[in-house]
Design a protein around this motif. Structure first.
Motif, PDB file in Angstrom:
ATOM      1  N   TRP A   6       0.841  -1.210   0.000  1.00 20.23           N
ATOM      2  CA  TRP A   6       0.000   0.000   0.000  1.00 20.23           C
ATOM      3  C   TRP A   6       0.871   1.254   0.000  1.00 20.23           C
ATOM      4  O   TRP A   6       0.606   2.202  -0.750  1.00 20.23           O
ATOM      5  N   ARG A   7       1.941   1.259   0.797  1.00 22.39           N
ATOM      6  CA  ARG A   7       2.818   2.434   0.878  1.00 22.39           C
ATOM      7  C   ARG A   7       3.440   2.737  -0.482  1.00 22.39           C
ATOM      8  O   ARG A   7       3.471   3.884  -0.933  1.00 22.39           O
ATOM      9  N   ARG A   8       3.927   1.718  -1.141  1.00 24.90           N
ATOM     10  CA  ARG A   8       4.548   1.918  -2.447  1.00 24.90           C
ATOM     11  C   ARG A   8       3.507   2.292  -3.509  1.00 24.90           C
ATOM     12  O   ARG A   8       3.825   3.002  -4.471  1.00 24.90           O
ATOM     13  N   GLN A  30       3.211   5.971  -3.216  1.00 22.94           N
ATOM     14  CA  GLN A  30       4.341   6.649  -3.844  1.00 22.94           C
ATOM     15  C   GLN A  30       4.183   6.697  -5.366  1.00 22.94           C
ATOM     16  O   GLN A  30       4.533   7.698  -6.000  1.00 22.94           O
ATOM     17  N   ALA A  31       3.647   5.616  -5.936  1.00 23.14           N
ATOM     18  CA  ALA A  31       3.512   5.538  -7.392  1.00 23.14           C
ATOM     19  C   ALA A  31       2.529   6.566  -7.942  1.00 23.14           C
ATOM     20  O   ALA A  31       2.616   6.946  -9.118  1.00 23.14           O
ATOM     21  N   CYS A  32       1.595   7.016  -7.118  1.00 22.68           N
ATOM     22  CA  CYS A  32       0.607   7.994  -7.601  1.00 22.68           C
ATOM     23  C   CYS A  32       0.715   9.317  -6.846  1.00 22.68           C
ATOM     24  O   CYS A  32      -0.270  10.045  -6.696  1.00 22.68           O
ATOM     25  N   ALA A  33       1.937   9.624  -6.379  1.00 19.82           N
ATOM     26  CA  ALA A  33       2.136  10.866  -5.626  1.00 19.82           C
ATOM     27  C   ALA A  33       1.921  12.105  -6.488  1.00 19.82           C
ATOM     28  O   ALA A  33       1.503  13.152  -5.994  1.00 19.82           O
ATOM     29  N   ASP A  34       2.189  11.992  -7.789  1.00 22.75           N
ATOM     30  CA  ASP A  34       1.962  13.112  -8.709  1.00 22.75           C
ATOM     31  C   ASP A  34       0.514  13.057  -9.185  1.00 22.75           C
ATOM     32  O   ASP A  34       0.154  12.181  -9.972  1.00 22.75           O
ATOM     33  N   VAL A  38      -5.918   4.503  -3.052  1.00 30.49           N
ATOM     34  CA  VAL A  38      -4.804   4.238  -2.133  1.00 30.49           C
ATOM     35  C   VAL A  38      -4.415   5.437  -1.283  1.00 30.49           C
ATOM     36  O   VAL A  38      -3.896   5.269  -0.175  1.00 30.49           O
ATOM     37  N   ARG A  39      -4.660   6.655  -1.752  1.00 27.95           N
ATOM     38  CA  ARG A  39      -4.280   7.830  -0.973  1.00 27.95           C
ATOM     39  C   ARG A  39      -5.473   8.463  -0.255  1.00 27.95           C
ATOM     40  O   ARG A  39      -5.393   9.587   0.236  1.00 27.95           O
ATOM     41  N   SER A  40      -6.564   7.730  -0.174  1.00 29.27           N
ATOM     42  CA  SER A  40      -7.755   8.231   0.516  1.00 29.27           C
ATOM     43  C   SER A  40      -7.707   7.862   1.991  1.00 29.27           C
ATOM     44  O   SER A  40      -6.816   7.126   2.447  1.00 29.27           O
ATOM     45  N   ILE A  41      -8.672   8.352   2.751  1.00 29.48           N
ATOM     46  CA  ILE A  41      -8.754   8.027   4.172  1.00 29.48           C
ATOM     47  C   ILE A  41      -8.988   6.536   4.369  1.00 29.48           C
ATOM     48  O   ILE A  41      -8.494   5.935   5.327  1.00 29.48           O
ATOM     49  N   ARG A  42      -9.739   5.925   3.445  1.00 32.16           N
ATOM     50  CA  ARG A  42     -10.061   4.501   3.560  1.00 32.16           C
ATOM     51  C   ARG A  42      -9.691   3.785   2.255  1.00 32.16           C
ATOM     52  O   ARG A  42     -10.534   3.574   1.398  1.00 32.16           O
ATOM     53  N   PRO A  43      -8.411   3.427   2.084  1.00 28.88           N
ATOM     54  CA  PRO A  43      -8.018   2.711   0.870  1.00 28.88           C
ATOM     55  C   PRO A  43      -8.706   1.348   0.804  1.00 28.88           C
ATOM     56  O   PRO A  43      -9.150   0.799   1.814  1.00 28.88           O
ATOM     57  N   GLU A  44      -8.786   0.806  -0.426  1.00 24.44           N
ATOM     58  CA  GLU A  44      -9.517  -0.444  -0.658  1.00 24.44           C
ATOM     59  C   GLU A  44      -8.590  -1.539  -1.166  1.00 24.44           C
ATOM     60  O   GLU A  44      -7.548  -1.272  -1.750  1.00 24.44           O
ATOM     61  N   MET A  45      -9.026  -2.783  -0.965  1.00 23.54           N
ATOM     62  CA  MET A  45      -8.325  -3.936  -1.525  1.00 23.54           C
ATOM     63  C   MET A  45      -9.351  -5.006  -1.874  1.00 23.54           C
ATOM     64  O   MET A  45     -10.440  -5.063  -1.299  1.00 23.54           O
ATOM     65  N   GLN A  46      -8.992  -5.845  -2.845  1.00 18.49           N
ATOM     66  CA  GLN A  46      -9.848  -6.939  -3.254  1.00 18.49           C
ATOM     67  C   GLN A  46      -8.959  -8.072  -3.769  1.00 18.49           C
ATOM     68  O   GLN A  46      -7.938  -7.814  -4.414  1.00 18.49           O
ATOM     69  N   PHE A  47      -9.364  -9.331  -3.489  1.00 15.41           N
ATOM     70  CA  PHE A  47      -8.539 -10.476  -3.862  1.00 15.41           C
ATOM     71  C   PHE A  47      -9.390 -11.582  -4.470  1.00 15.41           C
ATOM     72  O   PHE A  47     -10.586 -11.703  -4.196  1.00 15.41           O
ATOM     73  N   ARG A  48      -8.739 -12.389  -5.310  1.00  9.10           N
ATOM     74  CA  ARG A  48      -9.405 -13.539  -5.907  1.00  9.10           C
ATOM     75  C   ARG A  48      -8.374 -14.602  -6.269  1.00  9.10           C
ATOM     76  O   ARG A  48      -7.190 -14.306  -6.495  1.00  9.10           O
TER      77      ARG A  48
END
Length: 221
Positions: A82-84, A87-91, A172-182
């Motif tokens: 999540w941290r990286r 960083q990838a969308c910092a711009d 990812v840079r919001s207050i509540r980032p999301e994830m989903q898996f399959r």
């Protein structure tokens, strides 16, 4: 479903428990009293996933699907991805997706950020040879920067080869980032909750938005 040699596929009717020994080198279909299931095993991961529900089939036992990861992936690796991703969308004028691979190496989970092509709506590894993380990964995760965590039609096309778990981060840079898996099993897909994959604390801040059907009866083994 991706083409797979019939020599690598097994077919078994399950008339009693425990389940028959897994003997296929690719995947095998188990037909139980409650439907059709696909099973596959690789180091660090075993999956028995539902393919089709049926009316009760007489003479066959009920099969319960599962995902077994032993041990589960440490939460620290989830947070590092999540941290990286942040960083990838910092711009904000050029947010980039980013790709991660998780490998099972010497009885431990290893996070790899492969050399990759990145864009606003794509990320793909440079190396795809047999020794690359793109081939060896048990889990593959990518980010969607400010967009929601979901599997796109492009993801469906890219993730229909082989057997592994796939994940996506969103917002990812919001207050509540999301994830989903399959789980991806040679073109079959089955969404599974992050708690079956990662060792998660009660206060983990990434929201699992995985869609689950209540009748999937998913358990961990």
């Amino acid at each position: 479903m991706t083409e797979l040699s019939t020599d690598l596929i097994g077919y078994k009717f399950v008339q009693q428990l425990p389940l028959p020994t897994h003997t296929s080198t690719g995947l095998e279909y188990l037909i139980g009293g409650n439907g059709i299931f696909a099973r596959a095993i690789r180091p660090g991961l075993e999956v028995l996933m539902p393919i089709a529900r049926t009316q009760p089939i007489k003479g066959l036992v009920t099969i319960t699907p599962f995902v077994a990861i032993e041990p589960k992936v440490p939460e620290a690796l989830l947070i590092e991805m999540w941290r990286r991703s942040c960083q990838a969308c910092a711009d904000p004028n050029n947010p980039l997706e980013i790709l991660f691979h998780l490998l099972w190496v010497e009885e431990d989970w290893q996070l790899v950020v492969p050399e990759q092509e990145q864009g606003r709506f794509h990320c793909r590894p440079i190396r795809i040879d047999g020794d690359s993380s793109a081939v060896q990964a048990v889990l593959e995760v990518h980010s969607h920067h400010q967009m929601s965590a979901y599997f796109s039609s492009t993801d469906d096309a890219d993730e229909c080869h082989g057997f592994r778990i796939y994940g996506v981060f969103g917002k990812v840079r919001s207050i509540r980032p999301e994830m989903q898996f399959r789980v991806g099993l040679f073109g079959h897909f089955w969404q599974v909750p992050a708690t079956l994959i990662f060792e998660l604390s009660a206060d983990v801040f990434v929201d699992d938005v995985t869609n689950r059907r209540e009748d999937d009866d998913l358990i961990s083994q």
